[in-house]
Write an enzyme that holds these catalytic residues in place. Structure first.
Site, PDB file in Angstrom:
ATOM      1  N   THR A  10       0.984  -1.075  -0.074  1.00 46.38           N
ATOM      2  CA  THR A  10       0.257   0.520   0.224  1.00 46.38           C
ATOM      3  C   THR A  10       1.070   1.636   0.169  1.00 46.38           C
ATOM      4  O   THR A  10       0.276   2.375   0.009  1.00 46.38           O
ATOM      5  CB  THR A  10      -0.895   0.019   1.015  1.00 46.38           C
ATOM      6  OG1 THR A  10      -0.253  -0.027   2.705  1.00 46.38           O
ATOM      7  CG2 THR A  10      -2.079  -1.053   1.103  1.00 46.38           C
ATOM      8  N   ILE A  13       7.656   1.044  -1.927  1.00 50.65           N
ATOM      9  CA  ILE A  13       8.132   0.477  -2.855  1.00 50.65           C
ATOM     10  C   ILE A  13       7.594  -0.312  -3.369  1.00 50.65           C
ATOM     11  O   ILE A  13       7.034  -0.871  -4.574  1.00 50.65           O
ATOM     12  CB  ILE A  13       9.662   0.236  -2.430  1.00 50.65           C
ATOM     13  CG1 ILE A  13      10.623   0.435  -2.515  1.00 50.65           C
ATOM     14  CG2 ILE A  13      10.003  -1.002  -3.451  1.00 50.65           C
ATOM     15  CD1 ILE A  13      11.585   0.469  -2.109  1.00 50.65           C
ATOM     16  N   ARG A  33      -1.403  -4.511   6.513  1.00 49.17           N
ATOM     17  CA  ARG A  33      -2.015  -4.689   7.487  1.00 49.17           C
ATOM     18  C   ARG A  33      -3.569  -4.062   7.759  1.00 49.17           C
ATOM     19  O   ARG A  33      -3.800  -4.226   8.137  1.00 49.17           O
ATOM     20  CB  ARG A  33      -0.902  -4.308   8.313  1.00 49.17           C
ATOM     21  CG  ARG A  33      -0.051  -4.959   8.964  1.00 49.17           C
ATOM     22  CD  ARG A  33       0.274  -4.836  10.321  1.00 49.17           C
ATOM     23  NE  ARG A  33       1.042  -3.458   9.667  1.00 49.17           N
ATOM     24  CZ  ARG A  33       1.961  -3.144  10.652  1.00 49.17           C
ATOM     25  NH1 ARG A  33       1.948  -2.889  11.731  1.00 49.17           N
ATOM     26  NH2 ARG A  33       2.404  -1.311  10.263  1.00 49.17           N
ATOM     27  N   ASP A  59      -0.272  -9.468   8.817  1.00 52.74           N
ATOM     28  CA  ASP A  59       0.524  -8.702   9.693  1.00 52.74           C
ATOM     29  C   ASP A  59       1.707 -10.241   9.434  1.00 52.74           C
ATOM     30  O   ASP A  59       1.365 -10.718  10.304  1.00 52.74           O
ATOM     31  CB  ASP A  59      -0.238  -8.371  11.097  1.00 52.74           C
ATOM     32  CG  ASP A  59       0.955  -7.788  11.832  1.00 52.74           C
ATOM     33  OD1 ASP A  59       2.393  -7.666  11.631  1.00 52.74           O
ATOM     34  OD2 ASP A  59       0.872  -7.662  12.945  1.00 52.74           O
ATOM     35  N   ASN A  86       8.470  -7.377   0.265  1.00 56.40           N
ATOM     36  CA  ASN A  86       8.554  -6.266   0.474  1.00 56.40           C
ATOM     37  C   ASN A  86       8.333  -5.718   2.003  1.00 56.40           C
ATOM     38  O   ASN A  86       9.071  -4.549   2.394  1.00 56.40           O
ATOM     39  CB  ASN A  86       7.143  -4.860  -0.444  1.00 56.40           C
ATOM     40  CG  ASN A  86       8.147  -3.698  -0.673  1.00 56.40           C
ATOM     41  OD1 ASN A  86       8.924  -3.120  -0.460  1.00 56.40           O
ATOM     42  ND2 ASN A  86       6.902  -3.282   0.115  1.00 56.40           N
ATOM     43  N   TYR A 148      18.988  -3.452  11.698  1.00 57.17           N
ATOM     44  CA  TYR A 148      18.198  -3.398  10.396  1.00 57.17           C
ATOM     45  C   TYR A 148      19.064  -3.787   8.837  1.00 57.17           C
ATOM     46  O   TYR A 148      18.972  -4.648   8.548  1.00 57.17           O
ATOM     47  CB  TYR A 148      17.778  -2.201  10.494  1.00 57.17           C
ATOM     48  CG  TYR A 148      17.497  -1.156   8.752  1.00 57.17           C
ATOM     49  CD1 TYR A 148      15.576  -2.139   8.427  1.00 57.17           C
ATOM     50  CD2 TYR A 148      17.889  -1.070   8.013  1.00 57.17           C
ATOM     51  CE1 TYR A 148      14.937  -2.187   7.377  1.00 57.17           C
ATOM     52  CE2 TYR A 148      17.521  -1.410   5.889  1.00 57.17           C
ATOM     53  CZ  TYR A 148      15.910  -1.213   6.222  1.00 57.17           C
ATOM     54  OH  TYR A 148      15.411  -0.861   4.925  1.00 57.17           O
ATOM     55  N   LYS A 152      18.595  -7.894   6.288  1.00 62.71           N
ATOM     56  CA  LYS A 152      19.319  -7.201   5.255  1.00 62.71           C
ATOM     57  C   LYS A 152      20.091  -7.713   4.643  1.00 62.71           C
ATOM     58  O   LYS A 152      20.076  -8.590   3.307  1.00 62.71           O
ATOM     59  CB  LYS A 152      18.428  -5.725   4.700  1.00 62.71           C
ATOM     60  CG  LYS A 152      17.290  -4.831   4.977  1.00 62.71           C
ATOM     61  CD  LYS A 152      16.641  -5.367   3.901  1.00 62.71           C
ATOM     62  CE  LYS A 152      15.101  -4.740   4.773  1.00 62.71           C
ATOM     63  NZ  LYS A 152      13.849  -5.529   4.419  1.00 62.71           N
ATOM     64  N   VAL A 181      14.733   5.909  -0.223  1.00 63.97           N
ATOM     65  CA  VAL A 181      13.758   6.429  -1.198  1.00 63.97           C
ATOM     66  C   VAL A 181      12.487   7.205  -1.124  1.00 63.97           C
ATOM     67  O   VAL A 181      12.255   6.640   0.178  1.00 63.97           O
ATOM     68  CB  VAL A 181      13.459   4.808  -1.488  1.00 63.97           C
ATOM     69  CG1 VAL A 181      12.116   5.387  -2.968  1.00 63.97           C
ATOM     70  CG2 VAL A 181      14.361   3.833  -1.940  1.00 63.97           C
ATOM     71  N   THR A 183       9.543   7.667   0.582  1.00 67.59           N
ATOM     72  CA  THR A 183       8.255   6.505   0.816  1.00 67.59           C
ATOM     73  C   THR A 183       7.757   7.029   2.461  1.00 67.59           C
ATOM     74  O   THR A 183       7.912   7.764   2.701  1.00 67.59           O
ATOM     75  CB  THR A 183       8.271   5.696   0.916  1.00 67.59           C
ATOM     76  OG1 THR A 183       9.658   4.935   1.684  1.00 67.59           O
ATOM     77  CG2 THR A 183       9.080   4.663  -0.468  1.00 67.59           C
TER      78      THR A 183
END
Length: 257
Positions: A10, A13, A33, A59, A86, A148, A152, A181, A183
């Site tokens: 939603t 990316i 979600r 979720d 994503n 994080y 990744k 990015v 977002t």
């Protein structure tokens, strides 16, 4: 018509993937979600492009959510041809400033969900002899920057390893590693971004176009911008000890606050 399933569809990316794939004539399974936002997105893409857009509220920080999406990916009667993993988020704060619950939730979404959904998708794809998976990672995977970046880095290593294991099966896997990015990512984590230089920002739609080209060319790793490719080239030749100091200072100067 082929079908693509996109998690975290939603915004950001994920939404860019949905727009591009719908425009290219793919049916969609949209996963997030928020049922209201999913329904609005599905209606808009259906009306604009004439594709079928299925809504799946889940979720991915819960077992029930992961299991629901895995079940959809394993449906042999209504197969998914492309999976875009994503869904993800960031935590504000350094190590020990973030609660253990939030750290474990990140591992659940970035690692466990990616593993389980990729497994469910590729098992069905291998039976058909075709399919693709894009696992969205980050250039943070290549520098020592906390949970994080570590999560990744796992996505990159896992995806490239699985791609080798499935070579010749007709199933393609690729880790996508964008930089900054524009977002909702940073706002949701309560991070300010005014200190990030303009040149470091990427456009989500252009990023997705480059990523899909890389997937079509059989790449297992996509860094879809010359600027970040150059930066990651420097990272490769920088000693790890020195790199840790540089990234820590850079993170304090340019990183989200």
């Amino acid at each position: 018509m082929t079908t693509a399933l996109i998690t975290g569809s939603t915004a950001g990316i994920g939404a860019a993937f949905a727009r591009r794939l719908a425009a290219d004539g793919h049916n969609l399974v949209l996963v997030a979600r928020d049922t209201v936002r999913l329904t609005e997105q599905a209606t808009e893409l259906h009306d604009r492009h004439g594709i079928e857009a299925e809504v799946l509220t889940a979720d991915l920080s819960t077992d029930a959510g992961i299991e629901a999406v895995a079940a959809r990916l394993g449906d042999r009667k209504d197969p998914v041809d492309l999976l875009v993993n994503n869904a993800g988020f960031g935590n504000k704060g350094r190590f020990l400033d973030v609660s253990m619950d939030d750290e474990l939730r990140m591992i659940k979404v970035h690692v466990e969900a990616v593993l389980r959904l990729t497994s469910a998708a590729t098992a069905a794809m291998r039976e058909r002899g075709r399919g693709g998976v894009v696992n969205v990672a980050s250039v943070a995977a290549f520098v020592p920057r906390g949970t994080y970046g570590a999560s990744k880095a796992w996505v990159v290593q896992f995806t490239q390893g699985a791609a080798r294991d499935l070579a010749g099966s007709g199933v393609r896997l690729m880790a996508l590693c964008p930089g900054f990015v524009r977002t909702e990512f940073h706002a949701r984590a309560g991070m300010g971004t005014d200190n990030i230089p303009n040149w470091m920002w990427l456009d989500a739609d252009k990023l997705v176009a480059a990523a899909l080209t890389d997937l079509a060319h059989g790449k297992t790793l996509s860094i879809p911008d010359p600027r970040y490719k150059a930066l990651m080239g420097l990272v490769k030749v920088t000693p790890r000890g020195l790199l840790g100091g540089i990234t820590s200072k850079t993170g304090r100067k340019y990183g989200p606050r």
